[in-house]
Design a protein around this motif. Structure first.
Motif, PDB file in Angstrom:
ATOM      1  N   VAL A  25      -8.257 -62.717 -47.840  1.00 11.84           N
ATOM      2  CA  VAL A  25      -8.521 -62.668 -49.281  1.00 11.84           C
ATOM      3  C   VAL A  25      -9.914 -63.200 -49.587  1.00 11.84           C
ATOM      4  N   SER A  67     -12.339 -60.590 -48.803  1.00 14.44           N
ATOM      5  CA  SER A  67     -12.199 -59.542 -49.812  1.00 14.44           C
ATOM      6  C   SER A  67     -13.006 -59.882 -51.059  1.00 14.44           C
ATOM      7  N   TYR A  68     -12.881 -61.130 -51.510  1.00 17.03           N
ATOM      8  CA  TYR A  68     -13.620 -61.558 -52.700  1.00 17.03           C
ATOM      9  C   TYR A  68     -15.130 -61.480 -52.472  1.00 17.03           C
ATOM     10  N   ALA A  81      -8.142 -56.809 -57.554  1.00 13.48           N
ATOM     11  CA  ALA A  81      -9.328 -56.093 -57.074  1.00 13.48           C
ATOM     12  C   ALA A  81     -10.160 -55.525 -58.219  1.00 13.48           C
ATOM     13  N   GLN A 128      -8.258 -48.713 -52.159  1.00 16.22           N
ATOM     14  CA  GLN A 128      -7.413 -49.907 -52.216  1.00 16.22           C
ATOM     15  C   GLN A 128      -5.937 -49.516 -52.215  1.00 16.22           C
ATOM     16  N   SER A 180      -5.912 -52.612 -48.706  1.00 16.13           N
ATOM     17  CA  SER A 180      -6.878 -53.605 -48.232  1.00 16.13           C
ATOM     18  C   SER A 180      -8.063 -53.664 -49.189  1.00 16.13           C
ATOM     19  N   MET A 181      -8.279 -54.843 -49.779  1.00 14.21           N
ATOM     20  CA  MET A 181      -9.432 -55.007 -50.664  1.00 14.21           C
ATOM     21  C   MET A 181     -10.740 -54.979 -49.871  1.00 14.21           C
ATOM     22  N   ILE A 182     -10.675 -55.380 -48.616  1.00 13.32           N
ATOM     23  CA  ILE A 182     -11.885 -55.370 -47.785  1.00 13.32           C
ATOM     24  C   ILE A 182     -12.368 -53.939 -47.575  1.00 13.32           C
TER      25      ILE A 182
END
Length: 439
Positions: A57, A60-61, A124, A253, A258-260
């Motif tokens: 996470v 991701s941020y 996201a 997404q 996956s936010m990455i």
């Protein structure tokens, strides 16, 4: 005194007096671990090992921050500001401003609610959507604390009530963990049990928007972190490419979960389209990571804090102490169970992560106190939501701060956590207790 209570209280008190929340989490964890009998060395080891829990996470941020800065350089925010200024005008037309505020509030409620159930992308959307509209909010004099409560409402209320998207996952976790602890419930019972607590969230949202944060609040017009200081130069193509990149991010997404990968997809679209210059890419990614570094480190520290709390074993002790206090009084039992849930979830900061712990404690305690299955569901679900709605380490509060503080004018504790705690945790507590009494 219970080590869990002391650890959470220390973390909250230090945060409120403006000690950095990462330091507050670390000090709270050390204190709780030592008081819980782990010793200094073992506490440090458990805290360190627990840091990895939020690594995906945090990354991701960081990448979403880079994407947000890249979007800011396409000119899309400027186009949005220009359009709203034309709509609102500069003649202090209060009616137009009121209508514009209402429209923005409504759209943010819809988008944030949809992010849980319809298009489950969770937080996201916030670093992508919120930073570009900060200048619009400044133009309208919107109090960002109202926006923080709107976003946190949308990130919490839908999943605890509606069995779709993240809501289906949450309801499944509740039902499965209750069954593991000897109480079988149907998934269809959970929306019924959570109706009253959700009404508490709705009441808190209305109070925040219509009463507490209704007045104008002035902010400086600052650039988003990482945006060029000079006036933005853009073309129609760069704006179109920004919109395509946002859509691509949301679709990826959804498909990849996956936010990455989603943030990388958005950056690739901007690079391939030429809206983000190759020579600027390194600076954009670095600045974006700086913008989101605070959120990422809080999440890492929160994972370590949660690991220490669980390792002490004082969560079980807390329940035993509670059972001895309440005796046979259902009203006192419900009150104390919610207080316990509040401390556990405020410390760990995630309802999904704390439901297994809470269910293990609340099912036998609730059955011993004579609560109905629906009442026990309401107590478990409400206790979980308490952490998401107001905890400093919850992604439902960290997400709004990530977007609203993109220009450095929104404090995480006093502008997000305190407003969401007051407007959501207090009504949740009251309505959750009523639900336990009437169901």
């Amino acid at each position: 005194m219970n080590a869990v209570l002391i650890a959470v209280l220390i973390m909250l008190l230090l945060s409120l007096v403006r000690v950095h929340v990462v330091i507050a989490l670390a000090i709270g964890a050390l204190t709780g671990g030592i008081l819980g009998g782990l010793g200094f060395s073992q506490t440090v080891d458990v805290f360190t090992d627990g840091l990895g829990g939020s690594a995906p996470v945090a990354i991701s941020y960081a990448l979403l921050g880079a994407f947000a800065v890249a979007i800011a350089r396409t000119g899309l925010p400027d186009v949005m500001v220009t359009w709203v200024i034309k709509l609102v005008g500069r003649n202090e037309d209060s009616r137009k401003k009121a209508l514009s505020k209402a429209l923005i509030f409504f759209l943010l409620v819809v988008v944030s609610c949809f992010s849980q159930n319809v298009v489950p992308i969770h937080i996201a959307f916030i670093p992508i959507l919120i930073p570009p509209i900060l200048k619009i909010l400044n133009e309208l004099g919107v109090d960002r604390r109202a926006i923080a409560t709107i976003l946190t409402f949308g990130l919490t209320a839908p999943y605890i009530f509606l069995p779709y998207g993240f809501g289906l996952i949450f309801h499944g976790i509740v039902a499965d963990n209750m069954e593991e602890n000897g109480l079988v419930v149907a998934l269809s019972d959970i929306p019924t049990a959570m109706a009253l607590p959700t009404m508490g969230l709705v009441a808190g949202l209305l109070i925040a928007i219509l009463v507490t944060y209704r007045k104008t609040r002035n902010y400086e017009d600052r650039n988003i972190v990482g945006a060029p200081l000079e006036e933005q130069v853009f073309t129609k193509w760069s704006v179109i490419a920004a919109i395509i990149a946002i859509i691509a991010t949301l679709i990826v997404q959804q498909l990849s979960d996956s936010m990455i990968i989603a943030a990388l997809a958005g950056l690739v679209v901007l690079l391939v389209s030429g809206s983000l210059k190759w020579k600027e890419a390194d600076q954009v990614v670095t600045e974006g990571m700086k913008m989101m570094a605070f959120i990422s480190f809080v999440m890492l520290a929160a994972s370590g804090f949660a690991a220490v709390i669980r390792e002490t074993g004082h969560v079980d002790l807390l329940v035993t102490q509670a059972a001895n206090i309440v005796g046979e009084s259902q009203a006192a039992a419900a009150l104390l169970m919610l207080i316990i849930g509040l401390f556990i979830t405020m410390g760990i900061g995630s309802s999904f992560a704390t439901i297994p712990i809470i269910a293990t404690l609340f099912v036998p305690l609730g059955m011993a106190a004579g609560f109905s299955p629906l009442a026990i569901i309401a107590l478990i679900g409400t206790a979980g939501a308490l952490g998401d709605a107001g905890a400093p380490a919850s992604d439902s509060t960290l997400g709004p701060t990530a977007g609203l503080n993109a220009d450095g004018q929104h404090n995480h504790i006093w502008d997000t956590c305190v407003p969401t705690f007051l407007h959501f945790n207090i009504p949740l507590f009251i309505f959750g207790w009523i639900a336990a009494m009437v169901l």
